[in-house]
Structure formats: C-alpha cells, structure tokens
Design a protein around this motif. Structure first.
Motif, mmCIF file in Angstrom:
data_model
loop_
_atom_site.group_PDB
_atom_site.id
_atom_site.type_symbol
_atom_site.label_atom_id
_atom_site.label_comp_id
_atom_site.label_asym_id
_atom_site.label_seq_id
_atom_site.Cartn_x
_atom_site.Cartn_y
_atom_site.Cartn_z
ATOM 1 N N MET A 180 0.039 -25.221 2.952
ATOM 2 C CA MET A 180 0.905 -24.017 2.295
ATOM 3 C C MET A 180 -0.135 -22.810 2.482
ATOM 4 N N TYR A 181 0.574 -21.998 3.588
ATOM 5 C CA TYR A 181 -0.076 -20.664 3.588
ATOM 6 C C TYR A 181 0.534 -19.744 3.115
ATOM 7 N N VAL A 182 -0.262 -18.790 2.476
ATOM 8 C CA VAL A 182 0.697 -17.411 2.172
ATOM 9 C C VAL A 182 1.142 -16.552 3.230
ATOM 10 N N PRO A 183 2.402 -16.160 3.368
ATOM 11 C CA PRO A 183 2.993 -15.148 4.465
ATOM 12 C C PRO A 183 1.949 -14.205 4.288
ATOM 13 N N ASP A 184 2.019 -13.273 5.651
ATOM 14 C CA ASP A 184 1.614 -11.961 5.732
ATOM 15 C C ASP A 184 2.081 -10.963 4.633
ATOM 16 N N PHE A 185 1.280 -10.015 4.180
ATOM 17 C CA PHE A 185 1.888 -9.097 3.240
ATOM 18 C C PHE A 185 0.605 -7.894 3.341
ATOM 19 N N GLU A 186 1.280 -6.547 2.740
ATOM 20 C CA GLU A 186 0.361 -5.725 2.637
ATOM 21 C C GLU A 186 0.065 -5.431 1.175
ATOM 22 N N TYR A 187 -1.301 -5.364 0.958
ATOM 23 C CA TYR A 187 -1.908 -5.386 -0.639
ATOM 24 C C TYR A 187 -2.135 -4.169 -0.931
ATOM 25 N N HIS A 188 -1.779 -3.707 -2.298
ATOM 26 C CA HIS A 188 -1.904 -2.484 -3.066
ATOM 27 C C HIS A 188 -2.697 -2.711 -4.075
ATOM 28 N N ALA A 189 -3.652 -1.842 -4.602
ATOM 29 C CA ALA A 189 -4.238 -2.109 -5.935
ATOM 30 C C ALA A 189 -4.423 -0.773 -6.590
ATOM 31 N N PRO A 190 -3.291 -0.322 -7.117
ATOM 32 C CA PRO A 190 -3.414 1.103 -7.652
ATOM 33 C C PRO A 190 -4.316 1.125 -8.907
ATOM 34 N N LYS A 191 -4.842 2.524 -9.104
ATOM 35 C CA LYS A 191 -5.879 2.642 -10.124
ATOM 36 C C LYS A 191 -5.384 2.930 -11.621
ATOM 37 N N SER A 192 -3.909 3.222 -11.659
ATOM 38 C CA SER A 192 -3.421 3.816 -12.829
ATOM 39 C C SER A 192 -1.728 3.357 -12.826
ATOM 40 N N VAL A 193 -1.330 3.184 -14.142
ATOM 41 C CA VAL A 193 0.222 3.047 -14.105
ATOM 42 C C VAL A 193 1.105 3.676 -13.181
ATOM 43 N N ALA A 194 0.750 5.287 -13.418
ATOM 44 C CA ALA A 194 1.487 6.114 -12.853
ATOM 45 C C ALA A 194 1.312 6.047 -11.107
ATOM 46 N N GLU A 195 0.272 5.459 -10.690
ATOM 47 C CA GLU A 195 0.044 5.441 -9.088
ATOM 48 C C GLU A 195 0.971 3.903 -8.894
ATOM 49 N N ALA A 196 0.847 2.991 -9.793
ATOM 50 C CA ALA A 196 1.645 1.851 -9.457
ATOM 51 C C ALA A 196 3.122 2.054 -9.510
ATOM 52 N N CYS A 197 3.598 3.174 -10.515
ATOM 53 C CA CYS A 197 4.991 3.390 -10.434
ATOM 54 C C CYS A 197 5.303 4.082 -8.951
ATOM 55 N N ALA A 198 4.753 4.701 -9.002
ATOM 56 C CA ALA A 198 4.811 5.696 -7.474
ATOM 57 C C ALA A 198 5.117 4.868 -6.244
ATOM 58 N N ILE A 199 3.989 3.787 -6.154
ATOM 59 C CA ILE A 199 3.968 2.777 -5.052
ATOM 60 C C ILE A 199 5.405 1.995 -5.100
ATOM 61 N N LEU A 200 5.654 1.477 -6.299
ATOM 62 C CA LEU A 200 6.804 0.648 -6.372
ATOM 63 C C LEU A 200 8.151 1.627 -6.116
ATOM 64 N N ALA A 201 8.108 2.907 -6.481
ATOM 65 C CA ALA A 201 9.464 3.494 -6.453
ATOM 66 C C ALA A 201 9.417 3.854 -4.660
ATOM 67 N N GLU A 202 8.315 3.999 -4.039
ATOM 68 C CA GLU A 202 8.517 4.082 -2.598
ATOM 69 C C GLU A 202 8.802 3.129 -1.834
ATOM 70 N N LEU A 203 8.350 1.992 -2.225
ATOM 71 C CA LEU A 203 8.792 0.761 -1.397
ATOM 72 C C LEU A 203 10.067 -0.157 -1.881
ATOM 73 N N GLY A 204 10.480 0.083 -3.010
ATOM 74 C CA GLY A 204 11.579 -0.473 -3.564
ATOM 75 C C GLY A 204 11.721 -1.765 -3.317
ATOM 76 N N ASP A 205 12.556 -2.598 -2.959
ATOM 77 C CA ASP A 205 12.648 -3.856 -2.874
ATOM 78 C C ASP A 205 11.770 -4.640 -2.006
ATOM 79 N N ARG A 206 11.136 -4.074 -1.160
ATOM 80 C CA ARG A 206 10.114 -4.501 -0.263
ATOM 81 C C ARG A 206 8.842 -5.016 -0.892
#
Ligand SMILES: Cc1cc2nc3c(=O)[nH]c(=O)nc-3n(C[C@H](O)[C@H](O)[C@H](O)COP(=O)(O)OP(=O)(O)OC[C@H]3O[C@@H](n4cnc5c(N)ncnc54)[C@H](O)[C@@H]3O)c2cc1C
Length: 288
Positions: free
Chosen positions: A1-27
């Motif tokens: 059981m392998y985890v498929p490849d993905f790009e990892y993001h670790a934002p430092k604030s809620v605002a940064e996390a929200c901005a990343i999620l808004a940019e990436l959408g359903d990806r």
C-alpha cells in the motif's frame, strides 16, 4: 500500500491556508491528523494532487473558556479532548466520548475537526456535540460563517462544507442543561467503531424534564437527532416507563443498515436500550 505522489503544503496561518486552498480548488485536500485521509490514499480511494496540512496552525489546537461558551479548536486531538481539565469539569460526557475512540496512536493524531468533516454516521464526537447544542466556525478566503453543527450533516458522508473552507472552531454555548452523556456499543470493549450509540442532554427541574436532546450514531445514513422522542419527554414527570417510551420512539425513527458489525434489527434494538440508559444516566449523574 503506497501513498500516491502529491505536493505538500504546510501553511503557517489560517489566512495562508485559505489562500492556498482558494488557489488550488478541487485539486487540494485538507490534512489534519491524517488518520482518514492517508488511509484513503493508501487504499486508492483518494488521490489529491495537493495536501494542505494544518499542522502548523497551533491556535486551532486550543480548548478554552470564553464568556458564555467553551471553544474547542478544530485541531484538538481526541486525547486532548479526553485529557482537558476544562472539558472534564464542564462537559465530562464529551471527554468520555473521546475516550471511547480508537487506539492511543489514533487518538493522539485524530482531530475533532476531522471527525466532524468526515461526515460518517459512526463518528463519535458529533452526536454528543449536537446534544450540547454546539455550533461550528468555517473560514475561507471569502470570510467566515457559523452554523449549528446539526445542520452541517445532510446524508451519508455528506456535509455542507464548501470548497476552500477550513473548519476552525467548535463552540459549545453555556446552557441550562443539567446532564449529558454518550453511550456507545462496539464489538470490543475499547477502540471499536459504534455499532450504535446515543448521546443525550437533559434539563431536569424537580421530577420533570424541561428540555432534552437525543442524537444517535450509526443509526441512519447520517448522525440523527430524534426530535419525536425528545418531544415525548418534555414537560413530563420522569419515570422508567417514560424513558422506555422515548427509547422505543428513537428506535422507530432510526433507519440503520445491515453491515458486518450488526444487522439493522440489532442496531435498532441497541438504539432503544442505549437511549433509555443514556437518559437515565444523564438525569441521575449530570454531565457524566
Ligand atoms: C484504526 C482507526 C480507528 C478509528 N476509530 C474511530 C473511532 O472509534 N471513532 C471515530 O469516530 N472515528 C474513528 N476513526 C476515524 C478517524 O480517526 C477520526 O474520524 C478522526 O477524528 C479523523 O480526524 P483526522 O484529523 O485524522 O482527519 P483527517 O484524516 O486529516 O481528515 C479527515 C477529513 O476531514 C477533512 N478535514 C480534517 N480537518 C479539517 C478541517 N479543520 N477543516 C476542513 N476539513 C478538514 C479532511 O480533508 C478529510 O476529508 C478511526 C480511524 C482509524 C484509522
């Protein structure tokens, strides 16, 4: 059981996390404790291009008392909820619900936010939180909204979270309830998923029930509040027959499924017994 490849993001604030999620959408998929997300990725049920980890958002791990309410950060782990002195003092029923869950390893990682957003009917924390009239705060790049937790679920693993939103906090308002409890039946004495479970809160004055909430797990495609059973209790003198009638009505309102953990008939039977016992416990023992 392998985890498929993905790009990892670790934002430092809620605002940064929200901005990343808004940019990436359903990806993108939000990653909290990862006990569900990583399992789904390993067994091929989920293959997001991006994982947005909330692990640096320490402000969302806090459990605190504010005037008029208790606030639980969405990243609080099950073990944090179990060990919180504040929750043990105010709502021991919630701490004990967390204590019924999974192994220590899972309880160190798994979060209350993940338990809610998963939306599965067997999740242990939503029923007792709904019984305590909790609401949730959701934040996105577009702003913040609040809703009663009971309105968040609307079908099997279906919730009202929108693309790009992060569940940030769970708010339990101060209340007139005098007791609450969560009773769960699993196939092992600890760490088992609920075959069926009942959460209740009660407001007792003298020998009469002035308010009550009854919420079931693993009893329908979604977490289920049984308002008919609640209505049968309000304003009535408490006795065993009254509680048995409420148990019967809760079972009648449930629509459990057959599964390897139990037949629908068995689960309905459990709902009847657990509801009656949970009511008695909350009436006699307070928020235990
Ligand atoms: C062995 C095992 C035993 C288990 N036993 C139990 C049990 O007894 N009772 C029980 O209820 N559950 C159980 N679970 C299920 C799981 O551990 C819990 O549901 C846990 O609370 C999930 O939290 P998490 O932080 O790991 O979520 P994750 O896996 O990180 O995420 C779960 C889902 O929620 C989303 N999400 C998470 N946090 C947020 C947030 N703050 N905002 C927006 N979206 C978010 C993710 O994108 C994902 O869709 C078990 C799981 C395993 C693997």
């Amino acid at each position: 059981m392998y985890v498929p490849d993905f790009e990892y993001h670790a934002p430092k604030s809620v605002a940064e996390a929200c901005a990343i999620l808004a940019e990436l959408g359903d990806r993108a998929t939000v990653l909290a404790g990862g006990t569900d997300v990583l399992h789904k990725m390993k067994v091929g049920k989920l293959a997001p291009e991006h994982l947005v980890s909330l692990k640096h958002l320490d402000e969302l791990r806090e459990i605190r008392e504010e005037p008029g309410r208790v606030v639980i950060g969405a990243l609080a782990s099950h073990n944090q909820i179990y060990n919180s002195r504040l929750l043990q003092r105010r709502y021991l029923s919630l701490s004990m619900a967390a204590h019924t869950m999974a192994s220590n390893q899972i309880c160190n990682l798994g979060t209350v936010g993940g338990n809610i957003v998963n939306g599965v009917p067997s999740a242990d924390l939503p029923p007792i939180l709904i019984a305590l009239n909790a609401s949730i705060r959701l934040t996105s790049a577009e702003g913040e909204r609040t809703m009663p937790l009971e309105d968040f679920f609307h079908g099997s693993a279906q919730t009202r979270i929108k693309q790009g939103e992060i569940l940030t906090e769970i708010v339990i308002p101060d209340q007139a309830t005098t007791g609450s409890t969560y009773l769960k039946f699993g196939l092992r004495r600890s760490g088992a998923l609920a075959v069926a479970a009942a959460a209740v809160s009660v407001q007792v004055a003298g020998d009469t029930l002035h308010g009550v909430r009854i919420v079931l797990a693993s009893a329908a495609p979604t977490v289920l509040r049984v308002t008919g059973a609640e209505r049968s209790l309000v304003g009535r003198r408490i006795d065993d027959d009254l509680l048995a009638e409420a148990g019967y009505l809760a079972a009648k309102a449930s629509s459990p499924r057959d599964s390897i953990r139990g037949s629908a008939e068995y689960r309905r039977n459990l709902v009847e017994v657990l509801t009656k016992r949970a009511l008695r416990k909350a009436i006699d023992e307070g928020h235990a």
